[in-house]
Scaffold this motif. Structure first.
Motif, PDB file in Angstrom:
ATOM      1  N   ARG A  71       0.832  -1.204   0.000  1.00 47.63           N
ATOM      2  CA  ARG A  71       0.000   0.000   0.000  1.00 47.63           C
ATOM      3  C   ARG A  71       0.867   1.255   0.000  1.00 47.63           C
ATOM      4  O   ARG A  71       0.605   2.213  -0.730  1.00 47.63           O
ATOM      5  N   ASP A  72       1.931   1.228   0.793  1.00 49.74           N
ATOM      6  CA  ASP A  72       2.868   2.358   0.830  1.00 49.74           C
ATOM      7  C   ASP A  72       3.536   2.550  -0.533  1.00 49.74           C
ATOM      8  O   ASP A  72       3.679   3.687  -1.004  1.00 49.74           O
ATOM      9  N   ASP A  77       1.102   4.143  -2.922  1.00 54.81           N
ATOM     10  CA  ASP A  77       0.962   5.572  -2.629  1.00 54.81           C
ATOM     11  C   ASP A  77       2.158   6.356  -3.171  1.00 54.81           C
ATOM     12  O   ASP A  77       2.006   7.464  -3.704  1.00 54.81           O
ATOM     13  N   ARG A  78       3.345   5.794  -3.032  1.00 56.13           N
ATOM     14  CA  ARG A  78       4.549   6.481  -3.503  1.00 56.13           C
ATOM     15  C   ARG A  78       4.595   6.542  -5.027  1.00 56.13           C
ATOM     16  O   ARG A  78       5.036   7.545  -5.600  1.00 56.13           O
ATOM     17  N   SER A 109       2.359   9.326  -5.925  1.00 52.71           N
ATOM     18  CA  SER A 109       2.958  10.615  -5.632  1.00 52.71           C
ATOM     19  C   SER A 109       4.057  10.992  -6.629  1.00 52.71           C
ATOM     20  O   SER A 109       4.172  12.155  -7.037  1.00 52.71           O
TER      21      SER A 109
END
Length: 315
Positions: free
Chosen positions: A298-299, A302-303, A306
């Motif tokens: 999930r991280d 997200d990255r 971004s």
């Protein structure tokens, strides 16, 4: 590449992969529903799967009990539920339409015709749709889409973003399917124990791994060996290791000046899986391992959003 273009390509491929993953799950459960066994066993397997996929709450808002036919139709054909196969095919087509110039004509025609055929099947629905036939069709269309993508697209950034979306979604799906069965592999569990062969055979069939398992292990189905196959085998197309390796490789191909940390974290996840041993995972416990993996994934998603894609507020 413009972030908006990358965003549409990324989500186009994620939605196609998600539709196929759901079709595989429904197909496996549907086939098992035709065999003689306890109805409570099938209902419990469906409930565990929906919980792992965060679908149970939405389902129970529309239905009072977990009934196989209702679950199958909810996951496949529900127009209102954004996580259904029907909605995924619609979202994939809309994302593709926004970036037609970045796709080959063959790929656009494949995605567009898939959506039009799915919509027409629902419109013509005068009687109950054959669920088995429908999910088989979804899998075939996903295979065709993937084949056209690989066979016709230039190996440029557009191609790499479609691959990143595909394998990130596939890793998430495999991990969540394993989560539905994680209670059978907790610290101290017997590696040779076979608590529920039915449930684990459903899992293998959902990931096209049943025949592969027989070929690799030539033994009865055990949670330990199934988890080893689906987590650590680099030659297994839907294993966590293979998916994360592909994500890392494709991320390196689209790297920009701000994506170094994202690339490092993708490499870290790949290295963690590459050098892990199943005995260590079993000692920690599959539930904890999968929770940590999904948090890392999930991280990473997200990255990627971004660094490369359109911020949610602008999407």
């Amino acid at each position: 590449m413009l972030s908006r273009t990358a965003d549409h390509l990324y989500w186009m491929s994620r939605y196609i992969e998600r539709a196929e993953s759901l079709a595989r799950l429904v197909d496996a459960h549907y086939r098992m529903s035709l065999l003689p066994h306890s109805g409570a066993t099938l209902a419990q397997s469906l409930r565990s799967t929906m919980t792992a996929l965060h679908m149970e709450e939405a389902y129970l808002e529309r239905h009072k009990i977990v009934e196989p036919r209702a679950v199958f139709e909810f996951i496949t054909l529900d127009r209102e539920y954004t996580g259904s196969i029907f909605s995924c095919l619609r979202a994939a087509r809309e994302n593709a339409r926004a970036v037609r110039g970045s796709l080959t004509s063959e790929l656009w025609e494949t995605l567009n015709s898939t959506w039009l055929d799915a919509r027409s099947q629902l419109v013509r629905r005068s009687t109950q749709i054959d669920i088995g036939q429908f999910v088989e069709w979804v899998k075939e269309r996903s295979h065709l889409t993937r084949g056209v993508t690989i066979g016709t697209m230039m190996r440029d950034e557009a191609f790499h973003f479609t691959r990143i979306g595909t394998f990130l979604e596939r890793a998430d799906s495999t991990a969540r399917i394993l989560t539905a069965h994680q209670s059978d592999l907790v610290p101290g569990a017997d590696a040779g124990d076979v608590p529920d062969p039915y449930a684990w055979s459903v899992l293998l069939r959902a990931l096209s791994a049943f025949e592969v398992y027989r070929r690799v292990y030539r033994d009865v189905i055990t949670p330990f060996k199934v988890a080893q196959l689906l987590i650590l085998r680099d030659d297994m197309p839907r294993s966590l290791l293979r998916c994360c390796k592909e994500v890392y490789t494709n991320l390196r191909s689209v790297a920009n000046e701000q994506s170094a940390e994202t690339e490092r974290r993708a490499g870290e996840i790949h290295a963690l899986l590459h050098f892990s041993r199943m005995e260590e995972i079993a000692a920690t416990g599959l539930p904890r391992f999968l929770e940590q993996f999904l948090n890392r994934l999930r991280d990473l998603g997200d990255r990627i959003g971004s660094d490369f894609l359109v911020p949610p507020a602008e999407a």
